[in-house]
Design an enzyme around this catalytic site. Structure first.
Site, mmCIF file in Angstrom:
data_model
loop_
_atom_site.group_PDB
_atom_site.id
_atom_site.type_symbol
_atom_site.label_atom_id
_atom_site.label_comp_id
_atom_site.label_asym_id
_atom_site.label_seq_id
_atom_site.Cartn_x
_atom_site.Cartn_y
_atom_site.Cartn_z
ATOM 1 N N CYS A 53 58.170 -25.888 -49.442
ATOM 2 C CA CYS A 53 57.587 -25.803 -48.097
ATOM 3 C C CYS A 53 57.476 -27.227 -47.558
ATOM 4 O O CYS A 53 56.817 -28.071 -48.155
ATOM 5 C CB CYS A 53 56.207 -25.161 -48.165
ATOM 6 N N LYS A 86 12.764 -41.359 -31.124
ATOM 7 C CA LYS A 86 12.567 -40.127 -30.377
ATOM 8 C C LYS A 86 13.097 -38.976 -31.221
ATOM 9 O O LYS A 86 14.297 -38.812 -31.383
ATOM 10 C CB LYS A 86 13.314 -40.216 -29.047
ATOM 11 N N LEU A 115 8.980 -37.641 -20.023
ATOM 12 C CA LEU A 115 9.300 -39.055 -19.851
ATOM 13 C C LEU A 115 10.568 -39.185 -19.015
ATOM 14 O O LEU A 115 11.451 -38.334 -19.073
ATOM 15 C CB LEU A 115 9.529 -39.719 -21.211
ATOM 16 N N ASP A 158 -14.850 -11.294 -52.803
ATOM 17 C CA ASP A 158 -15.950 -10.363 -52.516
ATOM 18 C C ASP A 158 -17.311 -11.019 -52.701
ATOM 19 O O ASP A 158 -18.246 -10.768 -51.931
ATOM 20 C CB ASP A 158 -15.843 -9.129 -53.424
ATOM 21 N N ALA A 208 -12.139 -10.439 -56.578
ATOM 22 C CA ALA A 208 -13.563 -10.433 -56.933
ATOM 23 C C ALA A 208 -14.258 -11.684 -56.395
ATOM 24 O O ALA A 208 -15.354 -11.610 -55.836
ATOM 25 C CB ALA A 208 -13.731 -10.352 -58.445
ATOM 26 N N CYS A 211 57.228 -23.191 -43.233
ATOM 27 C CA CYS A 211 58.456 -22.694 -43.846
ATOM 28 C C CYS A 211 58.703 -21.212 -43.577
ATOM 29 O O CYS A 211 59.726 -20.670 -43.989
ATOM 30 C CB CYS A 211 58.423 -22.945 -45.355
ATOM 31 N N LYS A 232 7.124 -47.798 -24.938
ATOM 32 C CA LYS A 232 5.849 -47.624 -24.227
ATOM 33 C C LYS A 232 5.183 -48.986 -24.098
ATOM 34 O O LYS A 232 5.202 -49.775 -25.052
ATOM 35 C CB LYS A 232 4.917 -46.700 -25.024
ATOM 36 N N GLU A 279 9.395 -46.447 -30.429
ATOM 37 C CA GLU A 279 9.275 -45.282 -31.311
ATOM 38 C C GLU A 279 10.603 -44.539 -31.365
ATOM 39 O O GLU A 279 11.296 -44.439 -30.358
ATOM 40 C CB GLU A 279 8.239 -44.293 -30.759
HETATM 41 ZN ZN ZN Z 1 55.069 -23.013 -46.217
#
Ligand code: ZN
Length: 679
Positions: free
Chosen positions: A427, A111, A84, A38, A35, A405, A284, A109
């Protein structure tokens, strides 16, 4: 109303309507009700009826709502965007400076590793935004750029009528990580780096996608301008700032080359601490008159140079993928590559985490891969260079059996991404990693027990597992070449190892807890567990319910602890350590009759912020001395939150949980009288 007033009202309305449309269609964040919209539109149309000359093709009355999607038409830059010249060493910077023909103040600056952008403001409003393109023509990305919060749609009143602003669009490392995580979750391809993701996000067909990507922007120059040209480049940046445009705070003007080289070196160490990726430093000449004198070559200005830091992404050949079985049995694939220098160090191995990761990245032995190493972060294989893949290169297949293992690998639970070797007791790979881990700083911090020593102890059969470590004697070590001299007597390492083992027997209980390699017991959670269960006996006899009732122990960890103690050979490790004199318990603090009144019995107290007269540690001791439990975070189990100055999220959380909150000034009263002090 005069005609002039009508005209200015019309312009104002047109702006409001355009902004509202943008908010609605592009940002999905309407600022006006339908509204309200509008009403504005009706007023605009009434003015146009009275003054048909106000109607232009740009008028909102002539546009169709939503026609704001990116089209990427070509836009000619007002002034060409030059590139550059690059310098890859300080010698090249020195040669460039020598060509300036005399001392010069330099603007240094950072980059930014992003995407160059050209913004044109007309009458202080953003008119167009374009990519660099070929330097003369770029792509029109205005609709997308309007969604970038850093880029103002209007400039301050003292900005010139026409100004062309150059800068870099980038994505912060955090936003980049979050974006990749969400892309991955959605089953879509990740971006390789923040630069690519910034470029991809800016060049979206739908500006709403760009808006969701949290792009950032910083200026690094002025192109065409109808305003007074500043005397110095750095003054130009002050102007940009004053007009409302963002400029890097890292820029500095230095008097000479030596200071510029020092800046380059300083910033190298901060390369990963900035809000953006940085791939170098731009120098620069600050004096604009001097810039004009020096002029440009056909491709680049003579008054500027871009120093590039060593690259963090390189290509190398992936020779093969091997797998390693870790301390807890997890089997991890890793890539073995042709050695390559990246970010200053030579790399030839990088983890690939698990078989799913290998498949997701689609890296195959024989591929040329992109390897990234950023600062102290471990090297990562980003992916293959598909254009260089030899024809018919087969995909890698994860082994089905443990390389250490030969046991068949299993998923810990259904759908787990990791495969594990279930042969945890014997293991050799797991054993070696576990023994090595016992000696790590995270655990018992035993010097002279490195990877090779662990391997020597195991392969000579001096220990069967980590349980035998503390019972080692001189006679045992004398049996291994690793611990003896050529003459067959114990070497210095062996003697130090025995002394260090002896010293480790009285490490805090929490350290022993970590050393046991119980899954999910990290060095972070171990102190909480050790405090709640102050000895190995207390911990091993606790039920899963008792365990999960403790702050900081979740159900996963509780289950992991009970499962661990249910295994015979695990308990044997504890028994052997104790038999050798290790103390897997903390000194019982309340051994003596408590001298302080137990005012906080049964209460869990969290302290946050500064409490007058107490440090974090002394406040905790004071609570525990009175029978209370001092917790680190607020939860439903928290009885009281003591909130000192500058308390933050814990306060909010306590409030939301309805936890009792107490001023730091009343901490003494709480200690003295317990909760009754608060009535
Ligand atoms: Zn193992």
């Amino acid at each position: 109303m005069t005609e002039a007033e009508d005209q200015s009202r019309h312009a104002e309305l047109a702006q409001q309507i355009n902004d509202a449309r943008f908010q609605y269609y592009v940002l999905d964040a309407p600022t006006l009700t339908d509204a309200g919209f509008d009403v504005l539109m009706a007023e605009l149309q009434a003015l146009e009826e009275a003054h048909p000359e106000f109607v232009t093709p740009e008028s909102p009355s002539q546009q169709v709502g939503g026609g704001l999607s990116a089209t990427f038409a070509a836009v000619e830059h007002l002034e060409p965007m030059m590139s550059l010249d690059n310098a890859f060493s300080t010698e090249e910077v020195e040669r460039w400076y020598a060509r300036l023909g005399g001392p010069a103040e330099l603007l240094c600056e950072v980059k930014i590793d992003g995407l160059a952008l050209d913004l044109v403001y007309r009458n202080r409003r953003l008119a167009t935004a374009a990519t660099r393109g070929d330097g003369r023509y770029g792509e029109d990305v205005t609709a997308n750029v309007r969604t970038i919060a850093d880029i103002p749609l209007t400039l301050a009143d003292d900005a010139p009528d026409l100004v062309e602003v150059r800068g870099e669009v980038f994505m912060t490392p955090a936003a980049f990580a979050a974006l990749n995580a969400s892309l991955e979750e959605a089953g879509r391809a990740r971006f390789a780096n923040p630069r690519n993701s910034a470029a991809g996000s800016l060049r979206q067909k739908d500006p709403r996608v760009t808006a969701s990507r949290k792009l950032r922007f910083l200026c690094h120059g002025i192109g065409a301008s109808s305003g007074q040209a500043p005397q110095r480049q750095s003054e130009g940046y002050d102007l940009l700032r004053a007009w409302g445009l963002p400029v890097s705070t890292h820029n500095v003007v230095v008097p000479d080359l030596a200071a510029a080289l020092a800046y380059i070196e300083t910033m190298a160490g901060r390369r990963h601490d900035l809000e953006h990726e940085m791939d170098g430093i731009v120098l620069k000449v600050d004096d604009r008159a001097r810039q004009r004198e020096l002029g440009s070559t056909s491709r680049a200005p003579r008054w500027a140079i871009a120093f590039k830091y060593p690259p963090e992404e390189v290509n190398t050949k992936l020779l093969r993928i091997e797998v390693n079985t870790g301390r807890t049995g997890r089997v991890t694939p890793y890539g073995v590559m042709e050695p390559v220098v990246v970010a200053g160090s030579t790399v030839e191995m990088a983890t690939l985490h698990n078989a799913h990761e290998v498949a997701r990245k689609d890296v195959r032995p024989g591929d040329t891969v992109v390897l990234r190493k950023a600062g102290d972060v471990i090297p990562e294989i980003l992916g293959p260079v598909l254009a260089l893949r030899p024809e018919g290169l087969p995909a890698w297949v994860m082994p089905t059996h443990c390389p250490g293992c030969g046991t068949e690998l299993v998923e810990q639970k259904e759908g787990d991404k990791d495969l594990r070797c279930p042969n945890t007791r014997s293991c050799p790979s797991q054993l070696r990693e576990r023994v090595f881990f016992v000696a790590s700083r995270t655990a018992l911090d035993i010097e002279n027990l490195g990877f090779q020593a662990a391997d020597a102890l195991l392969s000579a059969g001096l220990i069967e597992d980590e349980g035998d470590l503390f019972a080692l004697t001189e006679e045992d070590l004398a049996k291994s070449d690793f611990f003896t001299t050529k003459a067959g007597v114990l070497n210095a390492n062996a003697k130090k190892l025995l002394a260090n083992l002896e010293g480790a027997k009285t490490r805090p209980w929490a350290k022993f807890l970590v050393a046991l390699s119980i899954r999910h017991i990290s060095k972070g959670v171990a102190p909480d567990v050790a405090r709640a269960f102050p000895s190995v006996e207390a911990l091993s006899s606790a039920s899963e319910e008792e365990l999960s009732a403790v702050d900081g122990i979740g159900p996963t960890l509780a289950a992991s602890i009970t499962e661990w103690f249910a295994v015979d050979w695990h308990r044997a490790i504890v028994e052997k350590w104790q038999a050798a004199g290790c103390v897997l318990a903390d000194e019982p603090a309340a051994d003596a009759v408590p001298t302080v009144e137990q005012t906080l019995q049964g209460l869990t107290v969290v302290v946050t912020g500064a409490v007058p007269g107490y440090t974090r540690d002394t406040a905790q001791e004071a609570i525990e001395a009175r029978g209370g439990k001092a917790a680190g975070s607020v939860s439903k189990k928290t009885s009281v939150l003591v909130a000192g100055e500058s308390s933050g999220s814990k306060y909010t959380k306590a409030e939301s949980l309805g936890v009792l909150i107490l001023d730091a000034e009343r901490f003494e009263a709480l200690l003295e009288k317990g909760l009754s002090a608060l009535d």
